[in-house]
Design an enzyme around this catalytic site. Structure first.
Site, PDB file in Angstrom:
ATOM      1  CB  SER A  38      -0.966  -0.059   1.185  1.00 44.50           C
ATOM      2  OG  SER A  38      -1.996   0.892   1.062  1.00 44.50           O
ATOM      3  CG  ASP A  94      -7.260  -2.550  -2.878  1.00 46.26           C
ATOM      4  OD1 ASP A  94      -7.858  -1.804  -2.080  1.00 46.26           O
ATOM      5  OD2 ASP A  94      -6.028  -2.724  -2.847  1.00 46.26           O
ATOM      6  CG  HIS A 108      -5.862  -2.331   0.774  1.00 48.99           C
ATOM      7  ND1 HIS A 108      -5.214  -1.994  -0.399  1.00 48.99           N
ATOM      8  CD2 HIS A 108      -5.188  -1.678   1.768  1.00 48.99           C
ATOM      9  CE1 HIS A 108      -4.210  -1.178  -0.122  1.00 48.99           C
ATOM     10  NE2 HIS A 108      -4.174  -0.979   1.183  1.00 48.99           N
TER      11      HIS A 108
END
Length: 225
Positions: free
Chosen positions: A118, A172, A203
């Site tokens: 991320s 996601d 995610h």
């Protein structure tokens, strides 16, 4: 080095020959990905040192200014201008300091891998673009390239020699997969050799992804043997 970030370190065996610097996501810390080590590492691999740094604590605009660990501020939901560029460059410099520390401990750049999830993956990609001496490889999980429109301006000659592994969740909700796909396409157009994977997940990280990453790492180690 006084400005080097605090980090959790794990060694798979004594006298590591390789280092993996792994950057966590927003609001997490270096402990977040430590549990992946026993799932990822294969018995025949060389001795590895995993370095899991803790990002600085900063105010995050889209979270009402709440302070948390983050590699940069997120001032907008618009991905074209999502990442605070000053924060990105500061974090890239901190990653470079970690790489220098590994070199000082006897691990050359060609045996250092930079990974991130991320926000941490965004810094991995940003640092990779600017890397003057290529690393052994880059790993970007559930992430995107900040300031993608100007990627060519940030590219340092030779950075394309770093192989890149990218994986993303098809569902996601935090970083929609289209942004990761566009980032991969932009990097590929600049000459990066990318292995791309997409999985039916949100995610997060899944077991199939860890297996694919392990196979990719296996090839990195074998090529250097």
């Amino acid at each position: 080095m006084s400005d080097t970030l605090d980090a959790l370190e794990l060694e798979t065996r004594p006298s590591p020959q390789w280092s993996v610097i792994w950057l966590h996501g927003l609001g997490a810390d270096g402990h977040d990905f430590a549990p992946i080590v026993p799932e990822l590492v294969r018995p025949h691999w060389p001795a590895l040192r995993f370095v899991f740094p803790h990002a600085p604590v900063r105010a995050i605009t889209i979270n009402n200014g709440v302070r948390m660990r983050g590699w940069y501020d997120i001032a907008s939901f618009d991905f074209a201008d999502r990442a605070d560029r000053t924060g990105v460059l500061e974090s890239v410099a901190q990653v470079e300091a970690l790489i220098e520390r590994e070199q000082a401990r006897g691990i050359p750049p060609e045996r250092i891998l930079l990974a991130g999830f991320s926000q941490g993956g965004a810094i991995t990609l940003a640092a990779g673009l600017r890397r003057q001496v290529p690393l052994a490889g880059l790993i970007g999980l559930s992430t995107y390239l900040p300031d993608m429109a100007h990627a060519a301006d940030h590219l340092v000659a030779g950075a394309q020699r770093q192989p890149l592994f990218m994986a993303h969740g098809q569902g996601d909700p935090v970083i929609p997969i289209v942004h990761a796909q566009q980032s991969a396409q932009a990097l590929q157009s600049l000459g990066f050799d990318i292995e791309w994977h997409a999985y039916p997940m949100a995610h997060q990280v899944c077991a199939e992804e860890i297996d694919a990453l392990a196979a990719w790492l296996d090839r990195r180690f074998a090529a250097a043997a």
